[in-house]
Motif scaffolding. Structure first.
Motif, mmCIF file in Angstrom:
data_model
loop_
_atom_site.group_PDB
_atom_site.id
_atom_site.type_symbol
_atom_site.label_atom_id
_atom_site.label_comp_id
_atom_site.label_asym_id
_atom_site.label_seq_id
_atom_site.Cartn_x
_atom_site.Cartn_y
_atom_site.Cartn_z
ATOM 1 N N LYS A 26 10.676 -6.037 19.492
ATOM 2 C CA LYS A 26 9.398 -5.498 19.021
ATOM 3 C C LYS A 26 9.545 -4.026 18.649
ATOM 4 N N ALA A 27 10.238 -3.260 19.481
ATOM 5 C CA ALA A 27 10.441 -1.837 19.194
ATOM 6 C C ALA A 27 11.254 -1.644 17.922
ATOM 7 N N ARG A 28 12.282 -2.480 17.725
ATOM 8 C CA ARG A 28 13.099 -2.356 16.513
ATOM 9 C C ARG A 28 12.286 -2.699 15.269
ATOM 10 N N ARG A 29 11.465 -3.760 15.359
ATOM 11 C CA ARG A 29 10.638 -4.137 14.210
ATOM 12 C C ARG A 29 9.640 -3.038 13.868
ATOM 13 N N ILE A 30 9.005 -2.500 14.896
ATOM 14 C CA ILE A 30 8.038 -1.420 14.659
ATOM 15 C C ILE A 30 8.733 -0.217 14.039
ATOM 16 N N GLY A 31 9.919 0.121 14.554
ATOM 17 C CA GLY A 31 10.650 1.267 14.029
ATOM 18 C C GLY A 31 11.010 1.107 12.566
ATOM 19 N N LEU A 32 11.516 -0.055 12.188
ATOM 20 C CA LEU A 32 11.911 -0.278 10.801
ATOM 21 C C LEU A 32 10.695 -0.384 9.884
ATOM 22 N N LEU A 33 9.621 -0.992 10.369
ATOM 23 C CA LEU A 33 8.398 -1.052 9.556
ATOM 24 C C LEU A 33 7.806 0.342 9.355
ATOM 25 N N LEU A 34 7.894 1.185 10.384
ATOM 26 C CA LEU A 34 7.450 2.567 10.232
ATOM 27 C C LEU A 34 8.300 3.304 9.198
ATOM 28 N N ALA A 35 9.620 3.053 9.243
ATOM 29 C CA ALA A 35 10.511 3.683 8.264
ATOM 30 C C ALA A 35 10.111 3.287 6.844
ATOM 31 N N MET A 36 9.826 1.997 6.635
ATOM 32 C CA MET A 36 9.416 1.528 5.312
ATOM 33 C C MET A 36 8.070 2.117 4.911
ATOM 34 N N ALA A 37 7.117 2.144 5.845
ATOM 35 C CA ALA A 37 5.786 2.662 5.541
ATOM 36 C C ALA A 37 5.842 4.145 5.180
ATOM 37 N N PHE A 38 6.583 4.936 5.959
ATOM 38 C CA PHE A 38 6.690 6.369 5.678
ATOM 39 C C PHE A 38 7.286 6.615 4.300
ATOM 40 N N ARG A 39 8.340 5.871 3.953
ATOM 41 C CA ARG A 39 9.001 6.073 2.674
ATOM 42 C C ARG A 39 8.086 5.710 1.503
ATOM 43 N N VAL A 40 7.377 4.580 1.614
ATOM 44 C CA VAL A 40 6.490 4.156 0.529
ATOM 45 C C VAL A 40 5.334 5.146 0.365
ATOM 46 N N VAL A 41 4.753 5.583 1.478
ATOM 47 C CA VAL A 41 3.645 6.548 1.412
ATOM 48 C C VAL A 41 4.113 7.856 0.782
ATOM 49 N N LEU A 42 5.292 8.321 1.177
ATOM 50 C CA LEU A 42 5.818 9.563 0.614
ATOM 51 C C LEU A 42 6.104 9.427 -0.871
ATOM 52 N N LEU A 43 6.509 8.229 -1.301
ATOM 53 C CA LEU A 43 6.740 8.016 -2.729
ATOM 54 C C LEU A 43 5.452 8.153 -3.523
ATOM 55 N N PHE A 44 4.358 7.586 -3.005
ATOM 56 C CA PHE A 44 3.077 7.700 -3.708
ATOM 57 C C PHE A 44 2.539 9.126 -3.659
ATOM 58 N N GLY A 45 3.019 9.901 -2.679
ATOM 59 C CA GLY A 45 2.637 11.315 -2.624
ATOM 60 C C GLY A 45 3.791 12.209 -3.017
ATOM 61 N N ILE A 46 4.587 11.755 -3.980
ATOM 62 C CA ILE A 46 5.795 12.486 -4.352
ATOM 63 C C ILE A 46 5.494 13.893 -4.855
#
Length: 283
Positions: free
Chosen positions: A46-66
């Motif tokens: 569960k911790a690994r899934r949350i960590g990787l999903l957070l990594a994906m979410a942060f990257r996508v959000v930062l892309l839209f706020g490039i």
């Protein structure tokens, strides 16, 4: 969209970025493996899934706020002490702070695994362990996301197709797809990698040593982005990532050979999550 799909350069860019995201995500996987290894076994996936999903979410959000991300490259304030000069930016503060956090966390984990906790120190509560782990993962993911996105933006051209680029929307789409594909691949291998890391003490210590190297690299990069300058001509430079990742892969290769040659030998026992699990089971 059709023009992008039919463009072979777009596919090459997608494969290149996906491979780059996986390479840059190695440190993330190592950190996830070691930090989640302190949790009870049933909470680690569960911790690994949350960590990787957070990594994906942060990257996508930062892309839209490039646009906002790129604005962090602007100088916030100057420092002029004669012997030391700097032009501190928002980006340099984030990268530098992430390097300090990674150094602190890596050294703390090495101490815990080699020395153990003090007998008088309070035991962590089972209900709060997962939350604390996710917070640590989120903090580091934020720094890794900035580094990953800025690297991707530097590789993908946002010029119009007429000028030989992919256009703004096309470039964003390629980067989002590369992030999603790379995170999906890392999710598939996160479990076996974590199990291997946590079952081999030398791999754990090597992984923490690599995180120290990456922390130093982030400190150097943050200092370079802030234009740290000592004296008249001594400016802080960056550490090439190629050298760093070559040393990581070479060290792992040597250790894999050692493990294969000594597969029947019993490894030393580190102070790790098993102690916590036993404490939880007795309560």
């Amino acid at each position: 969209m059709i023009e992008l799909i039919s463009n072979p350069n777009a596919w090459v860019a997608l494969l290149t970025l996906t491979f780059l995201e996986i390479i840059l995500g190695i440190d993330n996987i190592v950190f996830l493996s070691i930090v989640s290894g302190k949790l009870p076994e049933h909470e680690q996936p569960k911790a690994r899934r949350i960590g990787l999903l957070l990594a994906m979410a942060f990257r996508v959000v930062l892309l839209f706020g490039i646009t906002w991300v790129l604005s962090l490259q602007e100088v916030l304030f100057h420092i002029d002490w004669g012997f030391f000069n700097a032009g501190v930016t928002g980006q340099s503060l984030i990268i530098f702070g992430g390097g300090l956090f990674l150094l602190y966390k890596s050294v703390s984990e090495i101490h815990h695994k080699m020395e153990g906790e003090e007998e008088s120190s309070p035991k962590p509560k089972a209900g709060n362990t997962l939350t604390a782990t996710v917070i640590q993962i989120a903090l580091l993911n934020l720094v890794f996301s900035f580094d990953s996105i800025l690297t991707a933006v530097g590789l993908i051209s946002m010029k119009s197709p007429a000028e030989g680029g992919f256009g703004y929307e096309g470039a964003i789409l390629i980067m989002i797809l590369s992030i999603i594909i790379s995170i999906a691949i890392m999710m598939a291998f996160a479990g076996p990698v974590s199990k291997f890391v946590n079952n081999h003490p030398t791999i754990q210590i090597l992984g923490l040593s690599f995180l120290i190297l990456i922390g130093v690299m982030l400190l150097a990069e943050g200092s370079h982005l802030a234009h740290f300058k000592f004296g008249n001509d001594m400016e802080v430079g960056t550490i090439p990532k190629g050298y760093l990742y070559f040393s990581i892969f070479f060290s792992l290769f040597v250790e894999f050979l050692n493990i294969r040659m000594r597969k029947n030998s019993k490894p030393v026992q580190l102070h790790d999550s098993k102690e916590l699990d036993e404490d939880f089971d007795t309560k």
